[in-house]
Design a protein around this motif. Sequence first.
Motif, PDB file in Angstrom:
ATOM      1  N   VAL A  16       4.627   8.790  -9.366  1.00 60.48           N
ATOM      2  CA  VAL A  16       3.359   9.526  -9.429  1.00 60.48           C
ATOM      3  C   VAL A  16       2.316   8.670 -10.149  1.00 60.48           C
ATOM      4  O   VAL A  16       1.172   8.574  -9.705  1.00 60.48           O
ATOM      5  CB  VAL A  16       3.532  10.893 -10.140  1.00 60.48           C
ATOM      6  N   ALA A  17       2.709   8.045 -11.249  1.00 57.01           N
ATOM      7  CA  ALA A  17       1.778   7.191 -12.000  1.00 57.01           C
ATOM      8  C   ALA A  17       1.252   6.058 -11.124  1.00 57.01           C
ATOM      9  O   ALA A  17       0.058   5.743 -11.163  1.00 57.01           O
ATOM     10  CB  ALA A  17       2.461   6.635 -13.241  1.00 57.01           C
ATOM     11  N   ASP A  18       2.132   5.466 -10.327  1.00 59.09           N
ATOM     12  CA  ASP A  18       1.702   4.387  -9.427  1.00 59.09           C
ATOM     13  C   ASP A  18       0.799   4.908  -8.316  1.00 59.09           C
ATOM     14  O   ASP A  18      -0.244   4.319  -8.020  1.00 59.09           O
ATOM     15  CB  ASP A  18       2.916   3.688  -8.805  1.00 59.09           C
ATOM     16  N   GLU A  19       1.195   6.008  -7.693  1.00 58.43           N
ATOM     17  CA  GLU A  19       0.450   6.554  -6.552  1.00 58.43           C
ATOM     18  C   GLU A  19      -0.939   7.045  -6.958  1.00 58.43           C
ATOM     19  O   GLU A  19      -1.906   6.925  -6.210  1.00 58.43           O
ATOM     20  CB  GLU A  19       1.247   7.700  -5.917  1.00 58.43           C
ATOM     21  N   PHE A  20      -1.053   7.612  -8.153  1.00 61.58           N
ATOM     22  CA  PHE A  20      -2.317   8.194  -8.600  1.00 61.58           C
ATOM     23  C   PHE A  20      -2.907   7.396  -9.770  1.00 61.58           C
ATOM     24  O   PHE A  20      -3.573   7.943 -10.649  1.00 61.58           O
ATOM     25  CB  PHE A  20      -2.101   9.677  -8.969  1.00 61.58           C
ATOM     26  N   GLU A  21      -2.682   6.105  -9.733  1.00 59.09           N
ATOM     27  CA  GLU A  21      -3.130   5.189 -10.786  1.00 59.09           C
ATOM     28  C   GLU A  21      -4.633   5.274 -11.047  1.00 59.09           C
ATOM     29  O   GLU A  21      -5.087   5.175 -12.187  1.00 59.09           O
ATOM     30  CB  GLU A  21      -2.743   3.767 -10.398  1.00 59.09           C
ATOM     31  N   ALA A  22      -5.411   5.487 -10.013  1.00 63.90           N
ATOM     32  CA  ALA A  22      -6.870   5.551 -10.161  1.00 63.90           C
ATOM     33  C   ALA A  22      -7.308   6.682 -11.096  1.00 63.90           C
ATOM     34  O   ALA A  22      -8.388   6.621 -11.673  1.00 63.90           O
ATOM     35  CB  ALA A  22      -7.525   5.731  -8.795  1.00 63.90           C
ATOM     36  N   TYR A  23      -6.468   7.688 -11.263  1.00 68.16           N
ATOM     37  CA  TYR A  23      -6.796   8.832 -12.119  1.00 68.16           C
ATOM     38  C   TYR A  23      -6.206   8.694 -13.516  1.00 68.16           C
ATOM     39  O   TYR A  23      -6.273   9.620 -14.304  1.00 68.16           O
ATOM     40  CB  TYR A  23      -6.281  10.124 -11.483  1.00 68.16           C
ATOM     41  N   ARG A  24      -5.613   7.533 -13.800  1.00 72.07           N
ATOM     42  CA  ARG A  24      -4.926   7.346 -15.073  1.00 72.07           C
ATOM     43  C   ARG A  24      -5.401   6.082 -15.795  1.00 72.07           C
ATOM     44  O   ARG A  24      -4.629   5.345 -16.376  1.00 72.07           O
ATOM     45  CB  ARG A  24      -3.417   7.268 -14.825  1.00 72.07           C
ATOM     46  N   GLN A  25      -6.683   5.790 -15.755  1.00 77.81           N
ATOM     47  CA  GLN A  25      -7.220   4.584 -16.363  1.00 77.81           C
ATOM     48  C   GLN A  25      -6.969   4.588 -17.875  1.00 77.81           C
ATOM     49  O   GLN A  25      -7.226   5.582 -18.551  1.00 77.81           O
ATOM     50  CB  GLN A  25      -8.711   4.467 -16.072  1.00 77.81           C
ATOM     51  N   ILE A  62      -0.937  15.906  -5.257  1.00 79.83           N
ATOM     52  CA  ILE A  62       0.197  15.596  -6.125  1.00 79.83           C
ATOM     53  C   ILE A  62       1.393  16.475  -5.758  1.00 79.83           C
ATOM     54  O   ILE A  62       2.526  15.996  -5.668  1.00 79.83           O
ATOM     55  CB  ILE A  62      -0.199  15.760  -7.604  1.00 79.83           C
ATOM     56  N   ASP A  63       1.139  17.758  -5.529  1.00 77.78           N
ATOM     57  CA  ASP A  63       2.194  18.692  -5.136  1.00 77.78           C
ATOM     58  C   ASP A  63       2.885  18.202  -3.858  1.00 77.78           C
ATOM     59  O   ASP A  63       4.121  18.142  -3.778  1.00 77.78           O
ATOM     60  CB  ASP A  63       1.578  20.075  -4.931  1.00 77.78           C
ATOM     61  N   GLU A  64       2.099  17.830  -2.868  1.00 80.15           N
ATOM     62  CA  GLU A  64       2.649  17.338  -1.606  1.00 80.15           C
ATOM     63  C   GLU A  64       3.470  16.065  -1.825  1.00 80.15           C
ATOM     64  O   GLU A  64       4.572  15.912  -1.277  1.00 80.15           O
ATOM     65  CB  GLU A  64       1.527  17.063  -0.613  1.00 80.15           C
ATOM     66  N   PHE A  65       2.954  15.155  -2.639  1.00 77.57           N
ATOM     67  CA  PHE A  65       3.667  13.912  -2.947  1.00 77.57           C
ATOM     68  C   PHE A  65       5.021  14.216  -3.583  1.00 77.57           C
ATOM     69  O   PHE A  65       6.046  13.649  -3.197  1.00 77.57           O
ATOM     70  CB  PHE A  65       2.817  13.046  -3.882  1.00 77.57           C
ATOM     71  N   LEU A  66       5.033  15.119  -4.552  1.00 71.66           N
ATOM     72  CA  LEU A  66       6.281  15.467  -5.237  1.00 71.66           C
ATOM     73  C   LEU A  66       7.292  16.086  -4.275  1.00 71.66           C
ATOM     74  O   LEU A  66       8.472  15.741  -4.297  1.00 71.66           O
ATOM     75  CB  LEU A  66       5.993  16.418  -6.398  1.00 71.66           C
ATOM     76  N   ARG A  67       6.831  17.000  -3.422  1.00 66.41           N
ATOM     77  CA  ARG A  67       7.736  17.638  -2.462  1.00 66.41           C
ATOM     78  C   ARG A  67       8.278  16.623  -1.457  1.00 66.41           C
ATOM     79  O   ARG A  67       9.448  16.675  -1.097  1.00 66.41           O
ATOM     80  CB  ARG A  67       7.048  18.796  -1.750  1.00 66.41           C
ATOM     81  N   GLU A  68       7.443  15.690  -1.025  1.00 61.05           N
ATOM     82  CA  GLU A  68       7.898  14.638  -0.109  1.00 61.05           C
ATOM     83  C   GLU A  68       8.973  13.757  -0.744  1.00 61.05           C
ATOM     84  O   GLU A  68       9.764  13.142  -0.044  1.00 61.05           O
ATOM     85  CB  GLU A  68       6.727  13.764   0.333  1.00 61.05           C
TER      86      GLU A  68
END
Length: 90
Positions: A16-25, A62-68
């Motif tokens: 999740v951290a890698d996939e949504f890195e843009a939101y975790r600067q 994020i929910d969809e990513f986690l379920r996938e």
Amino acid sequence: MTKEPIEVLDDLADQVADEFEAYRQPDEFKDVSLVIENSDEEHPTLIVHVDRADAESLADRIDEFLREHGARTERERHSATDVRVLATVD
């Protein structure tokens, strides 16, 4: 040998951290925060906290990513800008 749930959630948190890195600067307020709550060692939970103006749409992604990736998810909505996605695994 199968992984323990806490290990699976730790790997999932990294994804999740890698996939949504843009939101975790690192030098800014994080729109997406990750916490693994493991007070119940048999059933730990990955908590993905989304705190931003369009929290619901990002939480959907994020929910969809986690379920996938094999997690069961639930949501806690605290306000329009504060949504938590809770993920568990077997």
